[in-house]
Design a protein around this motif. Structure first.
Motif, short mmCIF file in Angstrom:
data_model
loop_
_atom_site.label_atom_id
_atom_site.label_comp_id
_atom_site.label_asym_id
_atom_site.label_seq_id
_atom_site.Cartn_x
_atom_site.Cartn_y
_atom_site.Cartn_z
N ASP A 15 0.57 -7.82 6.96
CA ASP A 15 -0.62 -8.56 6.76
C ASP A 15 -0.73 -9.92 7.22
O ASP A 15 0.13 -10.78 6.36
CB ASP A 15 -1.37 -8.12 5.67
CG ASP A 15 -2.80 -8.59 5.40
OD1 ASP A 15 -3.46 -7.68 5.23
OD2 ASP A 15 -3.23 -9.86 5.84
N CYS A 23 0.78 -1.31 0.19
CA CYS A 23 0.05 -0.07 -0.14
C CYS A 23 0.88 1.41 0.14
O CYS A 23 1.95 1.29 0.68
CB CYS A 23 -0.80 -0.05 1.20
SG CYS A 23 -1.73 -1.59 1.21
N TYR A 60 0.37 4.09 1.36
CA TYR A 60 0.40 4.96 2.53
C TYR A 60 0.91 4.35 3.59
O TYR A 60 0.63 4.47 4.91
CB TYR A 60 -1.07 5.42 2.92
CG TYR A 60 -2.19 4.41 2.81
CD1 TYR A 60 -2.14 3.26 3.62
CD2 TYR A 60 -2.94 4.02 1.61
CE1 TYR A 60 -3.08 2.23 3.50
CE2 TYR A 60 -3.80 3.07 1.44
CZ TYR A 60 -3.89 2.33 2.44
OH TYR A 60 -4.62 0.93 2.34
N CYS A 61 1.53 2.95 3.60
CA CYS A 61 1.86 1.90 4.40
C CYS A 61 2.87 2.46 5.61
O CYS A 61 3.80 2.82 5.10
CB CYS A 61 2.14 0.73 3.90
SG CYS A 61 2.72 -0.42 5.34
S1 SF4 Z 1 0.96 -3.70 6.14
FE1 SF4 Z 1 -1.16 -3.12 5.85
S2 SF4 Z 1 -1.15 -1.18 5.02
FE2 SF4 Z 1 0.93 -2.06 5.03
S3 SF4 Z 1 1.20 -2.83 2.76
FE3 SF4 Z 1 0.52 -4.52 4.38
S4 SF4 Z 1 -1.85 -4.38 3.96
FE4 SF4 Z 1 -0.98 -2.51 3.26
#
Ligand code: SF4
Length: 290
Positions: free
Chosen positions: A92, A36, A38-39
Motif C-alpha cells: 500500500d 490483510c 487475504y493479501c
Molecule cells: S498490499 Fe493491500 S491487500 Fe496486501 S496487506 Fe497491504 S493493503 Fe492489504
C-alpha cells in the motif's frame, strides 16, 4: 507485534507489468503493515527473506526510490510517450511509513515536474492519500482506487487487520470526488460472506455510489497456497457456515451465483464494472485441497 522497518537500496524502481490496466508499476516499499488476511502480495516476502506468516510485520523501505524514479522515468519517456503507470501493486503506497519516508509523494512530485500526461493510477486503503491531493490535481490523468471489500467494519477489522476501517475509506472516496480526482473502487477480494449474505453487496454498492464513484473493479477471492495459509488462521475461529462457504469459493458454480448477484446489484445502483468482467485467477485453489 512491533513493526520492523528495514531501509534498503533498490536496483530499479519502474517495472514492466502484464496487468491489463498499466504498462509499468512502481512499488516503493516491500511489505505492508496493513496485514490483510487475504493479501495476495504476501508472496513478496520471499524476495527479502521473510516468511508468509510474517507478512504485515515488516516493511522494506526503498530509500533511493525517488532518485531512481527520476532517472528511470527520464529514460522511459525517451522510449515511450507517457505510458500508463500503477503505484503500487504489491504494497500500500500510503501505509503508515509513507508519512515518514514520503516515497509515494516523491514519485508524484517527479511526475508533476515531468508534466506527465499518461494515466497514473494509485490503489490504497489509507486516508493518507489525502495528503497528496494537490499533486494529484496537478497531474493531467491521475486516478485513485480505494480498496473496499465490505462496509461491515467488524468484518473489515477481522480480515483487513491493521488497515483503516472501511467507513474511513468511504469517507476518503467522498473527499477525493469532491476534490475532482477521478476515482474507482476495487472490490477485492469478493468476500465469500457475500454469497451467504447478498445484502452486504447492496450495502457496499450503495455506499460507493453515495460517495460519488461510478466505476468499480471486482475480483473473486484468489486462493493460491500462500493465501490459504493466512486465511486458515482467520477461519479457525469462524462459524462452520463461514468455513464452508470459503471452501466452496473456488468452484465455478459458486462464482456463477455470486456473479449474478453482483451484476444485479451493479444495475440497481448504476455502477460500471471495469473491464466488464469479474476478475478470476485460474491458479486459485480450494481451501480443502492438499
Ligand atoms: S498490499 Fe493491500 S491487500 Fe496486501 S496487506 Fe497491504 S493493503 Fe492489504
Amino acid at each position: 507485534m512491533v513493526l520492523e522497518i528495514h531501509e534498503v537500496e533498490a536496483k530499479t524502481i519502474i517495472s514492466s507489468t502484464k496487468v491489463p490496466s498499466a504498462d509499468f508499476v512502481i512499488n516503493p516499499y516491500t511489505g505492508c503493515q496493513f496485514a490483510c488476511s487475504y493479501c495476495f502480495a504476501s508472496f513478496m516476502g520471499r524476495f527479502v527473506g521473510e516468511s508468509i506468516s510474517n507478512w504485515g510485520n515488516y516493511v522494506y523501505v526503498k530509500t533511493n526510490a525517488v532518485d531512481l524514479f527520476e532517472k528511470e522515468v527520464h529514460r522511459l519517456l525517451k522510449k515511450k510517450p507517457h505510458p500508463r503507470l500503477s503505484i503500487s501493486t504489491v504494497t500500500d503506497p500510503y501505509q503508515g511509513v509513507e508519512r515518514k519516508y514520503r516515497l509515494t509523494r516523491g514519485v508524484l512530485e517527479a511526475l508533476v515536474r515531468h508534466k506527465y500526461r499518461g494515466r497514473v493510477s494509485i490503489l490504497t486503503k489509507s486516508p493518507a492519500v489525502m495528503d497528496d491531493v494537490s499533486l494529484l490535481q496537478e497531474l493531467e490523468n491521475a486516478e485513485v482506487g480505494l480498496s473496499i471489500a465490505t462496509t461491515d467494519d467488524v468484518l473489515s477489522r477481522k480480515l483487513d487487520m491493521m488497515a483503516p476501517l472501511a467507513s474511513a475509506r468511504l469517507d476518503v472516496l467522498r473527499r477525493l470526488n469532491e476534490a475532482g480526482i477521478r476515482t474507482y473502487v476495487f472490490v477485492g477480494p469478493l468476500l465469500p460472506h457475500m454469497h451467504l449474505r447478498p445484502y452486504l453487496i447492496d450495502q457496499l454498492f450503495s455506499e460507493i455510489k453515495g460517495a460519488g464513484t461510478s466505476e468499480i473493479k471486482v475480483e473473486f477471492l484468489n486462493m493460491p497456497r500462500h493465501v490459504r495459509a493466512r486465511l486458515n488462521g482467520y477461519l479457525m475461529d469462524e462459524p462452520v457456515e463461514i468455513q464452508e462457504v470459503y471452501s466452496k469459493s473456488q468452484n465455478a458454480d459458486y462464482r456463477k451465483i455470486l456473479e449474478d448477484q453482483i451484476r444485479t446489484s451493479l444495475d440497481a445502483h448504476g455502477l460500471k464494472l471495469r473491464f466488464d468482467e469479474i476478475v478470476h485467477h485460474a491458479e486459485a485453489q480450494s481451501l480443502v485441497e492438499d
